[in-house]
Design a protein around this motif. Structure first.
Motif, mmCIF file in Angstrom:
data_model
loop_
_atom_site.group_PDB
_atom_site.id
_atom_site.type_symbol
_atom_site.label_atom_id
_atom_site.label_comp_id
_atom_site.label_asym_id
_atom_site.label_seq_id
_atom_site.Cartn_x
_atom_site.Cartn_y
_atom_site.Cartn_z
ATOM 1 N N PRO A 150 -13.413 -3.574 1.164
ATOM 2 C CA PRO A 150 -13.034 -2.159 1.269
ATOM 3 C C PRO A 150 -12.073 -1.884 2.409
ATOM 4 N N ASP A 151 -12.081 -2.729 3.475
ATOM 5 C CA ASP A 151 -11.189 -2.502 4.604
ATOM 6 C C ASP A 151 -9.746 -2.854 4.262
ATOM 7 N N ALA A 152 -9.529 -3.472 3.061
ATOM 8 C CA ALA A 152 -8.175 -3.846 2.673
ATOM 9 C C ALA A 152 -7.495 -2.749 1.860
ATOM 10 N N ASP A 153 -8.189 -1.675 1.575
ATOM 11 C CA ASP A 153 -7.640 -0.625 0.727
ATOM 12 C C ASP A 153 -6.954 0.428 1.583
ATOM 13 N N TYR A 154 -5.690 0.172 1.881
ATOM 14 C CA TYR A 154 -4.909 1.115 2.686
ATOM 15 C C TYR A 154 -3.747 1.642 1.854
ATOM 16 N N ALA A 155 -3.376 2.871 2.132
ATOM 17 C CA ALA A 155 -2.290 3.481 1.381
ATOM 18 C C ALA A 155 -0.936 2.905 1.772
ATOM 19 N N SER A 156 -0.818 2.394 2.999
ATOM 20 C CA SER A 156 0.455 1.862 3.470
ATOM 21 C C SER A 156 0.189 0.840 4.563
ATOM 22 N N LEU A 157 1.230 0.068 4.883
ATOM 23 C CA LEU A 157 1.111 -0.901 5.972
ATOM 24 C C LEU A 157 0.853 -0.198 7.295
ATOM 25 N N SER A 158 1.483 0.943 7.509
ATOM 26 C CA SER A 158 1.263 1.675 8.758
ATOM 27 C C SER A 158 -0.191 2.128 8.883
ATOM 28 N N ASP A 159 -0.825 2.488 7.755
ATOM 29 C CA ASP A 159 -2.239 2.853 7.794
ATOM 30 C C ASP A 159 -3.098 1.649 8.161
ATOM 31 N N ALA A 160 -2.759 0.489 7.600
ATOM 32 C CA ALA A 160 -3.511 -0.724 7.920
ATOM 33 C C ALA A 160 -3.381 -1.077 9.398
ATOM 34 N N VAL A 161 -2.175 -0.933 9.938
ATOM 35 C CA VAL A 161 -1.947 -1.227 11.354
ATOM 36 C C VAL A 161 -2.704 -0.239 12.239
ATOM 37 N N ALA A 162 -2.641 1.033 11.891
ATOM 38 C CA ALA A 162 -3.301 2.059 12.695
ATOM 39 C C ALA A 162 -4.815 1.905 12.699
ATOM 40 N N ALA A 163 -5.368 1.288 11.653
ATOM 41 C CA ALA A 163 -6.823 1.154 11.534
ATOM 42 C C ALA A 163 -7.385 -0.002 12.348
#
Length: 229
Positions: free
Chosen positions: A89-102
């Motif tokens: 579930p932690d891989a479900d990001y809307a964008s790369l920037s969201d993944a980085v910010a998380a």
């Protein structure tokens, strides 16, 4: 004669009892009604084809004990349940920037994460996030390939591969800067495979302003670099 009379009477009673059982037992009645009688010993009797009911009663679903719903139970799982256990579930990001910010930034990252982040920082600091991720992918791909040293740290320290490395030693980094924190977050995203890079299978890269004329398969142009495999 009395013997044969008693025998005949016994047979009649037996047949009547059987008829009553068939009439009062639905399951048995359906089973007998649907039986095919084959003419094995009597060739003069033809096979009787029986039309089966259009709807067959469906047995009720098994009752699941209440204990199976508790935590840690070993009862049967549905397909959705077993699939869910493998999901990230932690891989479900809307964008790369969201993944980085998380990504949380540890005060003292482990050696491999630190080396990977140093590679990202010195090779692609200030580039778009996609370009920084592509650089991290190359470092990881080399470590996993068997053709290069087997870790991010040893990949960076390999002689003649990265210009920012001097004498096999990695340079220091200002760990309080935004660029460093971004590099660490990118390193975590790459290592944990939280976002797919355009250069996910690349093994080499060079800056756009140089032309080494490599005879390699071009994978992508991302940020300020061109990537190959």
């Amino acid at each position: 004669m009395k013997f044969f009379a008693r025998a005949a009477g016994s047979v009649a009673v037996t047949l009547c009892a059987a008829a009553m059982v068939c009439a009062t037992t639905p399951g048995l009645a359906v089973e007998l009604a649907n039986t095919e009688f084959l003419a094995v010993d009597r060739p003069d009797i033809q096979t009787k084809n029986v039309a089966y009911p259009a709807q067959v009663p469906i047995p009720p679903a098994p009752i699941v004990p209440a204990e199976w719903t508790s935590e840690g139970d070993q009862g049967p799982q549905t397909l959705a349940d077993s699939t869910k256990s493998d999901a990230r579930p932690d891989a479900d990001y809307a964008s790369l920037s969201d993944a980085v910010a998380a990504q949380g930034i540890p005060d003292s990252p482990d050696d491999e994460l630190r080396c990977l982040a140093i590679g990202v920082y010195y090779e692609s600091k200030g580039e778009p996030l996609a370009g920084q991720l592509a650089v991290a992918e190359v470092i990881l791909n080399r470590a996993d390939s068997g053709r290069f040293p087997p870790s991010a740290c040893s990949v960076l320290k390999q002689r003649g591969q990265f210009s920012f490395v001097r004498g096999g030693r990695l340079p220091n980094v200002s760990t309080g800067s935004t660029a460093w924190k971004t590099a660490v977050a990118i390193a975590k995203v790459a290592r944990e495979e939280l976002w797919e890079s355009k250069a996910s299978n690349a093994m080499f890269f060079h800056a756009r302003h140089v032309s080494p004329r490599w005879k390699l398969a071009k994978v992508a142009s991302v940020g300020n670099h061109i990537f190959y495999r």
